[in-house]
Design a protein around this motif. Sequence first.
Motif, mmCIF file in Angstrom:
data_model
loop_
_atom_site.group_PDB
_atom_site.id
_atom_site.type_symbol
_atom_site.label_atom_id
_atom_site.label_comp_id
_atom_site.label_asym_id
_atom_site.label_seq_id
_atom_site.Cartn_x
_atom_site.Cartn_y
_atom_site.Cartn_z
ATOM 1 N N PHE A 365 0.837 -1.206 0.000
ATOM 2 C CA PHE A 365 0.000 0.000 0.000
ATOM 3 C C PHE A 365 0.869 1.253 0.000
ATOM 4 O O PHE A 365 0.630 2.189 -0.767
ATOM 5 C CB PHE A 365 -0.937 -0.005 1.214
ATOM 6 C CG PHE A 365 -1.617 1.308 1.445
ATOM 7 C CD1 PHE A 365 -2.529 1.792 0.512
ATOM 8 C CD2 PHE A 365 -1.338 2.071 2.563
ATOM 9 C CE1 PHE A 365 -3.147 3.013 0.704
ATOM 10 C CE2 PHE A 365 -1.950 3.289 2.761
ATOM 11 C CZ PHE A 365 -2.856 3.758 1.828
ATOM 12 N N MET A 410 -8.266 3.792 0.029
ATOM 13 C CA MET A 410 -7.470 2.573 0.085
ATOM 14 C C MET A 410 -6.880 2.366 1.468
ATOM 15 O O MET A 410 -6.857 1.254 1.990
ATOM 16 C CB MET A 410 -6.346 2.631 -0.943
ATOM 17 C CG MET A 410 -6.774 2.196 -2.307
ATOM 18 S SD MET A 410 -5.399 2.218 -3.424
ATOM 19 C CE MET A 410 -4.661 0.654 -3.106
ATOM 20 N N VAL A 414 -7.175 -0.925 3.728
ATOM 21 C CA VAL A 414 -5.950 -1.688 3.999
ATOM 22 C C VAL A 414 -5.724 -1.796 5.507
ATOM 23 O O VAL A 414 -5.429 -2.875 6.037
ATOM 24 C CB VAL A 414 -4.746 -1.031 3.298
ATOM 25 C CG1 VAL A 414 -3.442 -1.587 3.825
ATOM 26 C CG2 VAL A 414 -4.834 -1.240 1.799
#
Lengths: 472, 211
Positions: A365, A410, A414
């Motif tokens: 990530f 995101m 995550v």
Amino acid sequence: MIPIILLFPVAAAPFIYFVKSRTLNHIVLIIYALLMSTVTGILYKNGGHWSPFLQTDPLNIVFLIIMSILFLGVAFYNRAYFKHHDIGIKAETEYTIFFLFFVASMAGVLLSTHLALMWVFIEATTLFSAPLIYVERSRSSLEAAWKYIFICSIGISLAFVGIILLSIGTKSVDSLFFKDLYSNAKTIVPFWLKFSFPFILIGLGTKMGLAPVHAWLPDAHSESPSPVSAMLSGTLLNAAFLGILRVFKLMTLAGLDYYARTLLLVMGLLSLVVSAIFILRTNNFKRMLAYSSIENMGIISLGIATGGIAYYASFLHVISHSLAKGSFFLTAGNILNRFHTKEIDKVRGILQIDKINGWLWIGSFAAISGIPPFPSFISEFLITMELFRGHQYIIAGIFFLVFTIILFGMGRSVMHMAFGPADPHLVKASPAPMTYIPQIGFLMLAVVIGIYTPDILNNLLKWASALLTDIV
Amino acid sequence: MIQFLVVLFAVTLLYVSITGRIETYIKLLFLQGLFIFLVVTIESPVLNSLNYIFLMVETLGFKTIIIPLILVKAVRKMGVRREVEPYILNFNSLLITTLIMICSFILAFMSLKYAPQIKPVHFAVSISAVLTGLFIIMSRKKIITHIVGFIIMENGIFLLSLSIAGEMPLVVNLGVLLDIFIGIFLLVMVLKRIHSTFDEIHIDKLTHLTD
């Protein structure tokens, strides 16, 4: 050298088809990956060509290197992934054969020196990779495979219309070799260039996953097995991007770069916006990664549309996206195998159950979202710098805004997956080495590139971006 | 003569937009293949022999015989109900196709200024075939009609490449042919698989994958 990598699958396919052994499939895939890396190394050093149709140049060698690195990692990972899946030996053998041809056809796309031949190879990548998506034989993967073949075939057909229109304008050249097109760029009738470029951009943009013609991408990336997702995202999209670049260069040389840039800019920004909206909405982590690929392709097109130092940045971004996304998708495969779900809500506490994959998840990530020391930080920084230098404040503003939304969307998912209490029924177990070594390799390579860009790479990227504007 | 054949090709496009039966669709594909074959045959003196043989095989062999045959077999095997089930009325469909043709002709005569060597009727009809193919894909429910639309698009593209005099190298021609053929073959295979998995070949059912 080039015939070796293109013809290896032809020689290997009958062999593994008749033997049908899982071990042999695995070994052949690894041999091909090693061969690909070696040949790429030699081609990098000496250059090479096979007939006038296939040749290396500073531009495609960059893409070839990325592809062989990614393929090497995926080839080692592949076996470990399928240990968790109940797939018949026949299906697995077919999978291996199609995988070999898929990689070979991508190499063909990269090495083509002829516009229409490149088209042939791009269509071939669609045909060879569609069966890879359907390998798990589920209803949803069937649907994804259908959409993939159909949408990409239509897109590619439109690109062919563009190629024909272009060849009407090149009456004086009467050849679709890139070098002939480039050296005669000024004599091509601008009307036909302007007429054909949108067709080619839409067509190849479909393969590259640019909005608004990205519809196949989230389905195909989420339904295919993780090694295939990693290859689709990390190498196939790049190959289509190289196609767009080749035509973009023609437009630049013909003095129509403003027109081409505007179209690229529109599609790039649209891709960013679309991916931001869907990243916030989706509850499927593989789809989230797919939308992130659309986002990154958007950034790359934005970079090319901006020009100047952003060319260099775009190439750097291609590399960092491929490495990070390869690692991300392979780790997603591990998570899927462990938790047996693709839903973000249902995955908690990866770090508790499986430390290595938890950290790889977070690391990937970080690599994808441009956090230093990863090279995507440099590339995104350079693109914004160039935008500011050209006084493109509105575009830079949109870029920042959308980028922040995506980072938030995101990051939220995550972190939700990585931390928190894990389901107590899940047993802790250390994963097999081959399920995490490739990702560690990708991320380490990315860090090395991010901290100190080696001279070799630096020169390579400089040559590549210089080649975009030179008549060679 | 060639003009006449091309106009006949255009008529098949209009007919596609109003007919409601899958068998007729496939017959029209056969006719389109035949017309293209005749166009190629009459124009042949321009081409050298190897390319000539290649074009014969492609138009007569693939476009006229093999592809319609594959589709007929698929339809029979699956026992598809005959109606095409469009989203819009046949009359509107015809209207849109006509509109597409008018626009293509205007475009063709406009582009004539920039490239005197193109044949405007060829050019206009092929562009409208590509667009009509796209329109068929968008306006019909059944998956098999989508494949038909795709093949109409490919026929249009083939006709377009005939409307310019330049030739592609043989390697490229072969590659293009092979790609398109395998593509259509693969689409039919997937179609059969979808039929046996979903018991249905409406795209309305293919909505499992969404956000």
